[in-house]
Design an enzyme around this catalytic site. Structure first.
Site, mmCIF file in Angstrom:
data_model
loop_
_atom_site.group_PDB
_atom_site.id
_atom_site.type_symbol
_atom_site.label_atom_id
_atom_site.label_comp_id
_atom_site.label_asym_id
_atom_site.label_seq_id
_atom_site.Cartn_x
_atom_site.Cartn_y
_atom_site.Cartn_z
ATOM 1 N N LYS A 1 -6.363 13.443 -3.170
ATOM 2 C CA LYS A 1 -7.679 12.966 -3.150
ATOM 3 C C LYS A 1 -8.682 14.128 -3.628
ATOM 4 C CE LYS A 1 -6.107 9.097 -1.647
ATOM 5 N NZ LYS A 1 -6.230 8.368 -0.262
HETATM 6 C C1 LIG Z 1 -5.379 7.491 0.696
HETATM 7 C C2 LIG Z 1 -6.018 6.143 1.086
HETATM 8 C C3 LIG Z 1 -6.028 5.701 2.575
HETATM 9 C C4 LIG Z 1 -5.624 6.469 3.747
HETATM 10 O O1 LIG Z 1 -5.791 7.795 3.763
HETATM 11 P P1 LIG Z 1 -4.675 8.901 4.485
HETATM 12 O O2 LIG Z 1 -5.565 9.901 4.596
HETATM 13 O O3 LIG Z 1 -3.565 9.034 3.845
HETATM 14 O O4 LIG Z 1 -4.597 8.164 5.695
HETATM 15 C C5 LIG Z 1 -6.896 4.582 2.699
HETATM 16 N N1 LIG Z 1 -7.303 3.656 1.680
HETATM 17 C C6 LIG Z 1 -7.088 3.853 0.561
HETATM 18 C C7 LIG Z 1 -7.470 2.818 -0.562
HETATM 19 C C8 LIG Z 1 -6.417 5.195 -0.123
HETATM 20 O O5 LIG Z 1 -6.294 5.413 -1.337
#
Ligand SMILES: *Cc1c(COP(=O)(O)O)cnc(C)c1O
Length: 379
Positions: free
Chosen positions: A188
């Site tokens: 991210k």
């Molecule tokens: C990455 C992601 C999540 C979840 O995040 P985690 O930290 O991996 O639990 C939720 N929604 C979307 C759209 C994502 O891309």
């Protein structure tokens, strides 16, 4: 057949700074390695300021952020929550684990986010909330969503996992609904390894989320539990990395926008390589540069063909999510989701990360041009 070439250009990679190392060492040296420690509150403060909200509550990951947001909204058995059919499964899982039912809605072919023209028909007297997902950093049509939410008294929970840094009419994602949920997974915009954040302007919701993430414990009376909570706290070690990342926020956003511009510049010249439409009121953030490959226009070349060609060159790509309605926990056989299905089949994400160089972007594009038998020029 020769061995597959080693991956030279991954689809994503975190950028960790020297400060990250020294901040983490501070935690190790001081012994503040769990969720008490100054980096946790520092990160929450920096984040709230950046998003322009009153409260930012750090959590253990993005899925926990979504789960707590839905729980804090008092959503449970008998309730329905509207979500797009094309998203990461965590959006739906958060709703299911509260005992509520995710109601799937198809997405827009141009924007790839929830099709706001289809939301109203999905609202029933059981609907409690809408979770727009800002897919690949493109913001959903929040004006239309907030209008519907006001009319039907629904809560709006933004899934901002992929949109940190994006602006809507100049306001940051995470401040556009009642609650915003972020992920700090390694791919991210900002990472803490694993981690997440919930943002809100509501003191009541913030207090409830703080309590739920810490076993539901009373703040004034230790080991007295007012509600049944969870342990979804972020550690000081993770927050230390997060604080180091926040200093690079603008650079991260800028670089990702630049990467997308470059890919768009080169690949838009090829037939059937279609990028998402960014609505005029939205400054997207380009979490992963993604493209829809329409074989009817490319002369039969599919997203999968491009993925295979790039892989032979040591370039990693990523397929789009499978539509939720096709997967066992979320099956919806009685509704059609043609756009979500089409995007899922035709979508492809390209390498997008801070250290990606111009030469690497050109190499990726040249490899795609080769497949199209079009000579590549870096102009
Ligand atoms: C990455 C992601 C999540 C979840 O995040 P985690 O930290 O991996 O639990 C939720 N929604 C979307 C759209 C994502 O891309």
């Amino acid at each position: 057949m020769s061995e597959l070439t080693e991956i030279q250009i991954p689809v994503s990679e975190p950028y960790l700074t020297g400060e990250a190392k020294s901040y983490v060492l501070n935690c190790l040296d001081s012994g503040w390695i769990s969720s008490k420690g100054s980096y946790v509150s520092e990160l929450e403060g920096l984040f709230a300021q950046r998003i322009g909200v009153a409260h930012a509550i750090s959590v253990s990951n993005g899925t926990a952020a979504l789960h707590l947001a839905v729980l804090a909204a008092n959503i449970g058995p008998g309730d329905e929550v509207i979500i797009p059919d094309l998203t990461f499964a965590a959006t739906a899982n958060a709703v299911l684990h509260c005992g509520a039912v995710p109601i799937l809605v198809d997405v827009s072919l141009q924007d790839w986010t929830v099709d706001v023209g289809l939301i109203e028909a999905a609202i029933t007297d059981k609907t409690k909330a809408i979770i727009p997902v800002h897919l690949y950093g493109n913001l959903a049509n929040m004006t239309a969503i907030n209008e519907l939410a006001a009319r039907y008294q629904l809560l709006v929970i933004e899934d901002c996992a992929e949109s940190l840094g994006a602006l809507y009419h100049g306001s940051p994602t995470g401040s556009l609904g009642d609650l915003g949920c972020f992920s700090f997974f390694a791919n991210k915009l900002i990472t803490t390894g694993e981690g997440g954040m919930v943002t809100t302007n509501s003191s009541e919701l913030a207090q409830k989320i703080r309590s739920l993430r810490d076993h539901g414990m009373s703040v004034s009376r230790r080991y007295w539990h007012e509600i049944a909570g969870l342990n979804y706290r972020m550690t000081n070690l993770q927050a230390a990395v997060g604080v180091s990342q926040m200093a690079y926020f603008d650079q991260f956003v800028e670089k990702r926008r630049y990467i997308e511009q470059q890919y768009r510049h080169y690949l838009s010249k090829l037939p059937g390589m279609i990028f998402m439409r960014v609505p005029p009121q939205c400054q997207s953030v380009n979490w992963l540069t993604s493209v829809r490959v329409d074989p009817a226009l490319t002369g039969g070349i599919s997203a999968e063909d491009i993925a295979m060609q790039l892989r032979l060159q040591g370039i990693e790509t990523r397929a789009f999510f499978f539509p939720l309605h096709q997967q066992p926990p979320y099956k919806a056989d009685d509704v059609q989701f043609p756009v979500s299905l089409l995007l899922s089949n035709q979508g492809l994400s390209l390498p997008t990360y801070y250290r990606l160089t111009n030469a690497q972007i050109e190499f990726v594009c040249r490899s795609i041009y080769n497949l199209f038998s079009v000579p590549f020029t870096s102009e």
